[in-house]
Design a protein around this motif. Structure first.
Motif, PDB file in Angstrom:
ATOM      1  N   ARG A   1       0.831  -1.201   0.000  1.00 19.43           N
ATOM      2  CA  ARG A   1       0.000   0.000   0.000  1.00 19.43           C
ATOM      3  C   ARG A   1       0.864   1.250   0.000  1.00 19.43           C
ATOM      4  O   ARG A   1       1.998   1.261   0.504  1.00 19.43           O
ATOM      5  N   VAL A   2       0.326   2.304  -0.563  1.00 21.90           N
ATOM      6  CA  VAL A   2       1.005   3.605  -0.582  1.00 21.90           C
ATOM      7  C   VAL A   2       0.752   4.289   0.760  1.00 21.90           C
ATOM      8  O   VAL A   2      -0.392   4.440   1.188  1.00 21.90           O
ATOM      9  N   THR A   3       1.814   4.695   1.438  1.00 20.93           N
ATOM     10  CA  THR A   3       1.669   5.309   2.758  1.00 20.93           C
ATOM     11  C   THR A   3       1.704   6.830   2.709  1.00 20.93           C
ATOM     12  O   THR A   3       1.194   7.498   3.614  1.00 20.93           O
ATOM     13  N   ARG A   4       2.299   7.392   1.658  1.00 22.42           N
ATOM     14  CA  ARG A   4       2.374   8.852   1.586  1.00 22.42           C
ATOM     15  C   ARG A   4       2.545   9.287   0.140  1.00 22.42           C
ATOM     16  O   ARG A   4       3.209   8.603  -0.637  1.00 22.42           O
ATOM     17  N   ARG A   5       1.952  10.387  -0.209  1.00 21.51           N
ATOM     18  CA  ARG A   5       2.128  10.976  -1.540  1.00 21.51           C
ATOM     19  C   ARG A   5       2.578  12.427  -1.390  1.00 21.51           C
ATOM     20  O   ARG A   5       2.148  13.115  -0.464  1.00 21.51           O
ATOM     21  N   ALA A   6       3.423  12.878  -2.295  1.00 19.62           N
ATOM     22  CA  ALA A   6       3.877  14.270  -2.290  1.00 19.62           C
ATOM     23  C   ALA A   6       3.709  14.818  -3.695  1.00 19.62           C
ATOM     24  O   ALA A   6       4.020  14.127  -4.672  1.00 19.62           O
TER      25      ALA A   6
END
Length: 317
Positions: A181-186
Motif C-alpha cells: 500500500r502507498v503510505t504517503r504521496r507528495a
C-alpha cells in the motif's frame, strides 16, 4: 473486428496524451475499447476525451485500491476485463507502471508480451528498439492475447469522434493484490514544461554545459519542450536525476530531440535514438552524437543556443 483494449492512463480523470496515441493505434487493428480504472467522477471527466479519440466502449472499474495500492490491483482488474471482453490485443503505455502491469497481465493471461514498441502494424507486428538501441526489430506475440507496451510519441493522436458505450465491470480484488500500500504521496514540483517521456520536443544538456543549464532551459521554453540531461550531467549534480535520458534513465521518443554538449555515448543513445529528428550541438566535430544526428552544429552551445532561442522567439512573434 475484435476489440483492442487500451488501458487509460489518467490523473484524476485528465487523460494522458499517450492514451490518445494508443487509441489511434488501436484503430489500425480493430475496435478501440478503453479500460478506465478509477472513480465515476474521474470517468465523467475522461469520457469526452476518450470519445473524441475513438473509444467505442469504456470498461469502467471503480475500486479505492487503485489509489491506495501499487500496481497489482490494476493488473488484476485489467485481467478481469480481458477475460470478459476476449480482446484481440491489450495496449498499455510503456511507462514504468505500464511495463509492470503488462508483465503481470501476461502472467495472469498466459500470454506473450512486447515492451517498448515504437510502432504497431495492423497485423500486430511491433517495431522495437533493442540492444541499447543498436537495432530495430519486428516482433509478434505467438501465444495468447498479445500485450504490447508502446512508447509515448509512437503515433500522432488522430481524433475520431464517437459516443462511447460505458460498461461497468465489478472485480473482486484479492487480498494479495492489495498487500503493498502507498503510505504517503507528495505533489511533484511543477516546472510548467511537458512531462519528459511524453514531450513532442526534448532539449537536453550534457557535460558540455559545465553545469549551466540556462541556455538549454531557455531554448526548451522557447520551443515548448521538456528538458533532459545526460548521465554525466546528473551524476555531477548539475540537474536532477529524474531528468536523465539514457539506458539507466528515461527513454524518450519525441518528434524532435536537441542534444547540447552531449558526446553521444551508447548509454545515452539507447534512451533517445528512436527520436524522429535529432539535432546535435557540440564543439567536438568527432563526437559520436553526430553519427546519429539528422542535423549537426559544430560550435559552442553557449554561443549557438542563445542565437537559436532568439530566432525562434522572433519567428513566433
Amino acid at each position: 473486428m475484435s476489440e483492442i483494449l487500451v488501458l487509460v492512463e489518467h490523473d484524476s480523470g485528465a487523460v494522458a496524451k499517450p492514451t490518445t496515441e494508443l487509441l489511434t493505434l488501436a484503430r489500425r487493428i480493430g475496435t478501440p475499447a478503453a479500460v478506465f480504472l478509477g472513480s465515476q467522477a474521474d470517468l465523467a471527466k475522461a469520457s469526452e476525451t476518450l470519445g473524441r479519440y475513438g473509444a467505442e466502449k469504456v470498461y469502467a472499474v471503480d475500486d479505492p485500491a487503485f489509489g491506495e495500492c501499487l500496481v497489482a490491483p490494476k493488473a488484476e482488474a485489467l485481467a478481469a476485463v480481458a477475460a470478459q471482453a476476449a480482446p484481440g490485443a491489450v495496449l498499455v503505455t510503456a511507462s514504468n507502471e505500464g511495463r509492470e502491469i503488462a508483465g503481470r497481465l501476461a502472467v495472469k493471461l498466459g500470454s506473450g508480451v512486447l515492451t517498448d514498441a515504437v510502432d504497431l502494424a495492423a497485423d500486430l507486428t511491433a517495431k522495437q528498439s533493442v540492444f541499447a538501441g543498436s537495432y530495430v526489430v519486428s516482433s509478434r506475440v505467438r501465444t495468447g492475447t498479445p500485450i504490447v507496451a508502446v512508447k509515448p510519441n509512437a503515433a500522432t493522436p488522430e481524433p475520431h469522434e464517437v459516443t462511447p458505450q460505458q460498461v461497468p465491470v465489478t472485480v473482486e480484488l484479492s487480498d494479495l493484490a492489495k498487500a503493498a500500500r502507498v503510505t504517503r504521496r507528495a505533489p511533484k514540483e511543477q516546472t510548467g514544461r511537458p512531462e519528459l517521456t511524453e514531450a513532442a520536443i526534448v532539449v537536453s544538456g550534457g557535460r558540455g554545459t559545465g553545469g549551466d543549464f540556462g541556455p538549454v532551459e531557455a531554448l526548451a521554453d522557447a520551443l515548448g519542450a521538456a528538458v533532459g540531461a545526460s548521465r554525466a550531467a546528473t551524476d555531477a549534480g548539475w540537474y536532477p536525476h529524474a531528468f536523465q535520458v539514457g539506458q539507466t534513465g528515461k527513454t524518450v521518443s519525441p518528434q524532435l530531440y536537441v542534444a547540447n554538449g552531449i558526446s553521444g555515448a551508447i548509454q545515452h543513445r539507447a534512451g533517445m535514438q528512436t527520436s524522429k529528428t535529432i539535432v546535435a550541438v557540440n564543439k567536438d566535430a568527432e563526437a559520436p552524437i553526430f553519427e546519429l544526428a539528422d542535423f549537426g552544429v559544430v560550435g559552442d552551445l553557449f554561443a549557438v543556443l542563445p542565437q537559436l532561442t532568439e530566432e525562434i522567439k522572433k519567428r513566433k512573434g
